[in-house]
Design a protein around this motif. Structure first.
Motif, PDB file in Angstrom:
ATOM      1  N   VAL A  47       1.012  -1.490  -0.394  1.00  0.00           N
ATOM      2  CA  VAL A  47      -0.565   0.048  -0.065  1.00  0.00           C
ATOM      3  C   VAL A  47       0.793   1.580  -0.119  1.00  0.00           C
ATOM      4  N   LEU A  48       0.491   1.953  -1.166  1.00  0.00           N
ATOM      5  CA  LEU A  48       1.387   3.674  -1.223  1.00  0.00           C
ATOM      6  C   LEU A  48       0.166   4.353  -0.696  1.00  0.00           C
ATOM      7  N   GLU A  56      -1.607   9.500  11.684  1.00  0.00           N
ATOM      8  CA  GLU A  56      -2.454   8.239  10.501  1.00  0.00           C
ATOM      9  C   GLU A  56      -1.195   7.847   9.423  1.00  0.00           C
ATOM     10  N   ALA A  57      -0.431   8.263   9.263  1.00  0.00           N
ATOM     11  CA  ALA A  57       1.153   7.652   9.276  1.00  0.00           C
ATOM     12  C   ALA A  57       1.655   7.131  10.022  1.00  0.00           C
ATOM     13  N   LYS A  63       6.969   2.072   7.012  1.00  0.00           N
ATOM     14  CA  LYS A  63       7.534   2.613   6.363  1.00  0.00           C
ATOM     15  C   LYS A  63       7.293   4.477   6.394  1.00  0.00           C
ATOM     16  N   ILE A  64       7.603   5.500   6.965  1.00  0.00           N
ATOM     17  CA  ILE A  64       7.553   6.468   5.857  1.00  0.00           C
ATOM     18  C   ILE A  64       8.827   7.142   5.300  1.00  0.00           C
ATOM     19  N   ASP A  79      12.165   3.875   9.625  1.00  0.00           N
ATOM     20  CA  ASP A  79      11.133   3.020   9.389  1.00  0.00           C
ATOM     21  C   ASP A  79      10.884   2.860  11.094  1.00  0.00           C
ATOM     22  N   VAL A  80       8.855   2.681  10.487  1.00  0.00           N
ATOM     23  CA  VAL A  80       8.290   2.234  11.506  1.00  0.00           C
ATOM     24  C   VAL A  80       8.828   0.619  13.337  1.00  0.00           C
TER      25      VAL A  80
END
Length: 112
Positions: A47-48, A56-57, A63-64, A79-80
């Motif tokens: 998902v992009l 939300e991100a 990954k952001i 990296d989340v």
């Protein structure tokens, strides 16, 4: 949102969502976050997800990608590392708050 559902049902292994929840009220937006996380858990699509909402991100991403102002280039990849499954409770976790602070600082350096 019918357009979002159509995108999912007729897409390939990748979903590109550009601010899909931006016009929704908070309760519906939360329901859509949960729906998308369930879709991800079940089908594992790539998902992009394009958003200007930091919370939300972090909630939805592994990954952001932060972009610079015009011309847009990738400023930082983050990296989340917050474990899944994630719920709304994640918003108050120390990891979430630290990551949000880091992103805000990176974005503020862009405007200064």
């Amino acid at each position: 949102d019918l357009a979002l559902l159509r995108t999912f049902l007729f897409s390939s292994e990748i979903m590109i969502l550009d601010e899909p929840f931006g016009a929704l009220d908070a309760i519906t937006r939360n329901e859509m976050h949960l729906w998308l996380m369930n879709i991800y858990k079940k089908y594992k699509p790539t998902v992009l997800f394009i958003t200007h909402d930091i919370d939300e991100a972090i909630l939805l991403s592994d990954k952001i990608y932060l972009f610079t102002n015009r011309p847009a280039t990738i400023k930082k990849i983050i990296d989340v590392d917050i474990p899944r499954p994630r719920t709304q409770r994640v918003f108050t976790s120390p990891e979430f708050q630290a990551l949000k602070g880091k992103i805000i600082n990176l974005l503020q350096t862009e405007t200064q």
